[in-house]
Design an enzyme around this catalytic site. Structure first.
Site, PDB file in Angstrom:
ATOM      1  N   THR A 142      -5.911 -15.628   8.492  1.00 46.92           N
ATOM      2  CA  THR A 142      -5.410 -14.537   7.649  1.00 46.92           C
ATOM      3  C   THR A 142      -6.568 -14.036   6.806  1.00 46.92           C
ATOM      4  OG1 THR A 142      -4.042 -13.798   5.806  1.00 46.92           O
ATOM      5  CG2 THR A 142      -4.456 -16.140   5.877  1.00 46.92           C
ATOM      6  N   ASP A 144      -6.259 -12.665   4.138  1.00 46.98           N
ATOM      7  CA  ASP A 144      -5.914 -12.818   2.716  1.00 46.98           C
ATOM      8  C   ASP A 144      -6.442 -14.125   2.129  1.00 46.98           C
ATOM      9  OD1 ASP A 144      -4.568 -10.472   3.126  1.00 46.98           O
ATOM     10  OD2 ASP A 144      -2.577 -11.362   3.155  1.00 46.98           O
ATOM     11  N   GLY A 191      -5.238  -8.045   0.630  1.00 46.90           N
ATOM     12  CA  GLY A 191      -5.143  -9.418   0.122  1.00 46.90           C
ATOM     13  C   GLY A 191      -3.785  -9.775  -0.434  1.00 46.90           C
ATOM     14  N   TYR A 297      -7.278  -0.795   7.141  1.00 50.17           N
ATOM     15  CA  TYR A 297      -7.554  -1.429   8.435  1.00 50.17           C
ATOM     16  C   TYR A 297      -9.052  -1.439   8.760  1.00 50.17           C
ATOM     17  CZ  TYR A 297      -2.643  -1.912   9.908  1.00 50.17           C
ATOM     18  OH  TYR A 297      -1.332  -2.290  10.026  1.00 50.17           O
ATOM     19  N   GLN A 299     -11.369  -2.644   6.933  1.00 54.27           N
ATOM     20  CA  GLN A 299     -11.860  -3.986   6.589  1.00 54.27           C
ATOM     21  C   GLN A 299     -11.300  -5.038   7.543  1.00 54.27           C
ATOM     22  OE1 GLN A 299      -9.940  -5.197   2.634  1.00 54.27           O
ATOM     23  NE2 GLN A 299      -8.596  -3.563   3.335  1.00 54.27           N
TER      24      GLN A 299
HETATM   25  O1  F6P Z   1      -1.634 -10.281   5.624  1.00 52.06           O
HETATM   26  C1  F6P Z   1      -2.757  -9.550   5.946  1.00 52.06           C
HETATM   27  C2  F6P Z   1      -2.633  -8.146   5.499  1.00 52.06           C
HETATM   28  O2  F6P Z   1      -3.748  -7.483   6.000  1.00 52.06           O
HETATM   29  C3  F6P Z   1      -2.478  -7.917   3.999  1.00 52.06           C
HETATM   30  O3  F6P Z   1      -3.689  -8.003   3.310  1.00 52.06           O
HETATM   31  C4  F6P Z   1      -1.853  -6.537   3.974  1.00 52.06           C
HETATM   32  O4  F6P Z   1      -1.128  -6.285   2.799  1.00 52.06           O
HETATM   33  C5  F6P Z   1      -0.936  -6.600   5.150  1.00 52.06           C
HETATM   34  O5  F6P Z   1      -1.493  -7.524   6.058  1.00 52.06           O
HETATM   35  C6  F6P Z   1      -0.693  -5.303   5.861  1.00 52.06           C
HETATM   36  O6  F6P Z   1       0.190  -5.561   6.915  1.00 52.06           O
HETATM   37  P1  F6P Z   1       0.628  -4.513   7.988  1.00 52.06           P
HETATM   38  O7  F6P Z   1      -0.548  -4.243   8.880  1.00 52.06           O
HETATM   39  O8  F6P Z   1       1.755  -5.155   8.731  1.00 52.06           O
HETATM   40  O9  F6P Z   1       1.069  -3.287   7.235  1.00 52.06           O
END
Ligand code: F6P
Length: 420
Positions: A142, A144, A191, A297, A299
């Site tokens: 992850t 995060d 994060g 996205y 990053q």
């Molecule tokens: O859990 C990883 C993460 O990139 C978080 O930092 C972010 O808030 C979330 O996923 C975004 O998720 P999605 O791509 O499902 O909108």
């Protein structure tokens, strides 16, 4: 001795190096041909398993695995899908076990974050209850970095590197322009409710006068007046100010500064969009011209500037997951254990999933500077090794990386369609 079959699935938000873990799983399995039979992958994670959409990774050549290691995103597809509790939705667990049985799966490897560790735990409990000997191992990932049981989560180091480098680069731009144009640059990073990625921007600050001048963490309640004073002071002192803000920033009463209003399958609020809020405040209250950016996205997919350490971690946990399973482990996470900061040394060891599932690792107080707008030396010591080394992908003659891009066929179904 009969050979064991593996089912691998990716879960949740992808990372720049999750495919490196997948490639390492496949390579580790191929290295033990007497013990491992087939390695299948779920299309779109656990959803593909429920719907019996399974990919046979035997179709990937060793060159494909090299390209896969260099490719961001999730090559087999991922999903945000939460299996409910065993009592609430026994049917889904039974279906998973049916699919395991139908394809002779002995080992389930689930590559995800804390929610996925919870799923892996439930599947392992259920399989035991149903008398099916499926070994479940969680492979950490992850961006995060909020996963317990592991020193850091593969994916984080590369995002940390991208954010630290981008903070450095964009700050040079704003510094050049500040005398007549832009005075403040605001960079938003992901994060969720843990400020690890925001903290990584602090690595760009080698001297006290260096950017970022203000980091806004989700662990520190936002105080508008204090924040504006810090920005004003930085502009007066340095001529410009770089602000890094975490998407999970909230006020003392818990109100998020950014919340799109929608939630995902896990009930998590979709965050994003705090940078324009902060930039608007800076413009309206201080009158400074500014620019803002949302890393989003960019990053999470920044494989072009991946950290070598992170890539090594991603590969090691994939390999270790296979080895742990072959050694008889189940219900564990292949966790990274730090042995020394400098020179950085680490190993991978099994951590019971009960210690991992559904916990959220936030930044400890000793990693946050007293004013709450920067990181301490202890934090720097923790973060520094994670962004070291550059793992560039191979570039083609067209100037673009040679990422793996292909559609995978799924195996013929052996079961009837599933409806939950
Ligand atoms: O859990 C990883 C993460 O990139 C978080 O930092 C972010 O808030 C979330 O996923 C975004 O998720 P999605 O791509 O499902 O909108």
């Amino acid at each position: 001795m009969s050979r064991k079959n593996i089912l691998y699935a990716q879960s949740g938000g992808v990372t720049p190096v999750i495919n490196a873990s997948a490639a390492a799983v496949i390579e580790a399995a191929r290295a033990r041909p007497d013990e491992v039979g087939r390695v299948l992958a779920g299309r779109n994670g656990i959803l593909g398993v429920l719907q019996e959409e399974l990919i046979d990774t035997a179709e990937l050549s060793s060159q494909d695995l090299v390209a896969m290691t260099q490719t961001p995103g999730g090559v087999f597809g991922s999903c945000r899908y939460k299996l409910k509790g065993l009592e609430e939705n026994r049917r889904e667990y039974e279906r998973l076990i049916e699919v395991f049985r139908a394809h002779d799966i002995d080992i389930f490897l689930y590559n995800g974050g804390n929610d996925s560790a919870d799923t892996a735990l439930k599947v392992s409990q259920m399989s035991r209850e149903m008398g099916v000997a499926v070994q479940c191992i969680a492979v950490p990932k992850t961006i995060d970095n909020d996963l317990e049981g592991t020193d850091n989560s593969p994916g984080f180091g590369s995002v940390a590197k991208y954010v630290a480098v981008s903070t450095l680069e964009a700050s040079l731009d704003v510094k050049s322009m500040a005398s007549t144009s832009t005075k403040v640059f605001v960079l938003e990073v992901m994060g969720r409710h843990a400020g690890w990625i925001a903290a990584a921007a602090g690595l760009a600050q080698r001297q006290p006068s260096d950017p970022p001048h203000v980091i806004l963490f989700p662990e520190v309640a936002f105080d508008e007046a204090r924040f504006l004073a810090a920005v004003e002071q930085a502009v007066e002192q340095h001529g410009y100010c770089t602000v890094v803000v975490s998407e999970g920033l909230h006020t003392a009463d818990g109100k998020l500064l950014s919340d799109s209003g929608s939630t995902d399958a896990f009930g998590h609020a979709q965050l994003g969009g705090v940078a324009p809020v902060i930039a608007g405040l800076v413009k309206d209250r201080l009158g400074y011209k500014n620019h803002w950016a949302v890393s989003d996205y960019l990053q999470r997919s920044a494989r072009h500037i991946a950290s070598q350490t992170d890539l090594d971690h991603a590969r090691a946990v994939g390999k270790a997951a296979v080895e742990l399973a072959l050694d008889g482990h189940s219900g564990v996470l292949a966790g990274i254990q730090r042995e020394a900061d400098e020179p950085y040394r680490w190993t991978v060891r099994p951590v019971p999933l009960e210690q991992v599932a559904n916990h959220e690792k936030k930044i400890p107080a000793e990693f946050l500077r007293a004013d709450g707008y920067g990181i301490t030396e202890a934090c720097r010591t923790y973060l520094a090794p994670l962004i070291r080394g550059e793992a560039y992908p191979d570039y083609g003659a067209d100037g673009l990386p040679g990422f793996l891009s292909r559609e995978f066929a799924t195996l013929a179904r052996r079961l009837a369609n599933f409806t939950a």
